[in-house]
Scaffold this motif. Sequence first.
Motif, PDB file in Angstrom:
ATOM      1  N   GLN B  90       0.826  -1.207   0.000  1.00  0.00           N
ATOM      2  CA  GLN B  90       0.000   0.000   0.000  1.00  0.00           C
ATOM      3  C   GLN B  90       0.863   1.262   0.000  1.00  0.00           C
ATOM      4  OE1 GLN B  90      -2.803   0.225   3.237  1.00  0.00           O
ATOM      5  NE2 GLN B  90      -3.590   2.187   2.568  1.00  0.00           N
ATOM      6  N   ASP B  91       1.860   1.281   0.864  1.00  0.00           N
ATOM      7  CA  ASP B  91       2.728   2.448   0.977  1.00  0.00           C
ATOM      8  C   ASP B  91       3.808   2.394  -0.105  1.00  0.00           C
ATOM      9  OD1 ASP B  91       4.473   4.416   1.648  1.00  0.00           O
ATOM     10  OD2 ASP B  91       4.682   3.840   3.758  1.00  0.00           O
ATOM     11  N   THR B  94       7.369   1.340   0.710  1.00  0.00           N
ATOM     12  CA  THR B  94       7.728   0.015   1.208  1.00  0.00           C
ATOM     13  C   THR B  94       8.409  -0.874   0.163  1.00  0.00           C
ATOM     14  OG1 THR B  94       5.777   0.182   2.594  1.00  0.00           O
ATOM     15  CG2 THR B  94       6.825  -1.962   2.496  1.00  0.00           C
ATOM     16  N   GLY B 154       5.205   8.785  -5.802  1.00  0.00           N
ATOM     17  CA  GLY B 154       4.595   7.544  -5.326  1.00  0.00           C
ATOM     18  C   GLY B 154       4.138   6.647  -6.463  1.00  0.00           C
ATOM     19  N   GLN B 158       5.408   2.878  -7.385  1.00  0.00           N
ATOM     20  CA  GLN B 158       4.535   1.706  -7.456  1.00  0.00           C
ATOM     21  C   GLN B 158       4.693   1.011  -8.800  1.00  0.00           C
ATOM     22  OE1 GLN B 158       4.183   1.153  -4.523  1.00  0.00           O
ATOM     23  NE2 GLN B 158       2.007   0.941  -4.121  1.00  0.00           N
ATOM     24  N   HIS B 178      -2.494  -1.530  -3.451  1.00  0.00           N
ATOM     25  CA  HIS B 178      -1.313  -0.833  -3.947  1.00  0.00           C
ATOM     26  C   HIS B 178      -1.622   0.483  -4.651  1.00  0.00           C
ATOM     27  CE1 HIS B 178      -2.760  -2.799  -7.492  1.00  0.00           C
ATOM     28  NE2 HIS B 178      -1.747  -2.453  -8.250  1.00  0.00           N
ATOM     29  N   ALA B 181      -2.866   4.705  -1.819  1.00  0.00           N
ATOM     30  CA  ALA B 181      -2.181   5.920  -1.376  1.00  0.00           C
ATOM     31  C   ALA B 181      -1.936   6.894  -2.526  1.00  0.00           C
ATOM     32  CB  ALA B 181      -0.846   5.544  -0.711  1.00  0.00           C
TER      33      ALA B 181
END
Lengths: 314, 267
Positions: B90-91, B94, B154, B158, B178, B181
Amino acid sequence: MAILMSLDPMALLRSMPGAFAQGLVWGLMALGVYITFRLLDFADLTVDGSLATGGAVAVMLIRGGMNPWSALIFAFIAGMAAGFVTGMLHTALGIPGILAGILTQISLYSVNLNIMGRSNQAVSVDKYPLVISLRYISDSTGTRIQVFTTSILFCVVTVAILYWYFGTEQGHAIRATGCNQQMARAQGISTNFHTVLALMLSNGLVGLSGGLYAQFQGAADVNMGRGAIVIGLAAVIIGEVVFGKLCAGKHFAFAYTLLSVIAGAIIYYIVMNIVLWLKLPSDDLKLFSAIIVAVFLAIPYLKTRYKGKERAHG
Amino acid sequence: MAEMLKIDNIHKTFHPGTINEKHALNGVCLSLDEGDFVTVIGGNGAGKSTTLNAVAGLWPIDSGKIFIGGDDVTRLSEHKRARYLGRVFQDPMTGTATTMSIEENMAIAARRGESRGLSWGITKKERGEYRRMLATLDLGLEDRLASKVGLLSGGQRQAITLLMAAIKKPRLLLLDEHTAALDPKTAAKVLEISDRIIAENHLTAMMVTHNMKDAIAHGNRLIMMHEGKVILDIRGEEKKKLTVEDLLHQFEKVSGEEFANDKALLS
């Protein structure tokens, strides 16, 4: 005014070669600190003990008749063993990193006393063909150059090896472990294994530095590593502050960064020598070093906080 | 069709015996065929992400078994299981190592499940391959191979994490909210990339989402979770006809509660 008049510029100048050589030797240790502190993101306090372990092992082996160069290899291995212990305390037994380092450091104090049989052991340059010695610096220009070439050689070779190593698959795995453990594990990297590996490499370098430094000053002492972590951090941070902008974005940027750590150690010792030359009380040196490190560690944090506030108001 | 994932009656309780005790998984059973792309929905605390984390091996489960492609992975540690899996989180922070470059991140992913020795961490041949892969994202990243991932947005991260997840053609791709955010436009783009990567590589995938529309629009199967169990499993033609209203109705019927999630209702 009277104090200023009493200062002898020549004395400062004479002290510089010694400070420079000392900076080079401690630069190796600072590289070890850089590996744990910056690449692994692990504040490893083992170094205060493993530096003296390296020194003790080297001195005892030389006194026992070993070649001073070979003794350095064993100083390196002894340092790695210390790093291994800290690594296992942290990964296998789940002890927080800082505490794991402190536990090893404290136990090494006893280990070092046992290695030497007492609190210090001399290794005279008159009796043994030492790799480097403070004496060589004052003897003649020829031997002085030899000290510098030897210690510069150590630093350059170490930087070259580290540059290569952190470009390998294993080196990448260590850097990923230090940067983002979740990502590392999701990519099949054993973060525990690579944490131990990095601690061993780091403390190996610290042990090597201890072995060299003991030869340089002609003795190993159980207290020789006290505050080493602070000197190492100071070198890393001074290197970053002074040369950080120069290193960024270049080809071989990582090699420049490693060299800047060594340069940071040299600057640290030159500043310390100036402080001593100014006849400031030497008792306060450690306080002074700690303040430097604290200030430079705080600057990036305070900067982001200030910027964050600005954004909130804007 | 071969069974790619089998989750057999797994249970997990966090903080057992304390005031924070939580029965996160209460006998989850699920079987995915090769090539299945299942979307996972459910309210907060339903066990969606926990199920994915159990498959990924973040912690040992209390009971039950997990098989990936026929191999029992129940007792494998997280990094050993990684060879079977591709994961996106999700973040956006990460999934990548921010202090390392784009190409280094991809090279690390390309060695997932292999031993890491002293050969170069990245080869010239790989660089060309990564450039080609990044070009397919259409985000202009193919010219920034040496840029640190920390400098990227972001959405870009991803997208790279997706490439990294698929690079070794994993048996199972785990997408854990995913796109949650990301802003709507970027989320749509990342979803589009996910669909393409899954289709091109014929991957078996699980995608957790809070967005019911996305859950309906993507994949060939949809499961709904509630209180640590799978309560609904819709596939094939039936899934194609599904609407958000159907899902909300189904949820109320099965759980006896209203679907108390603004995010799901509004989107």
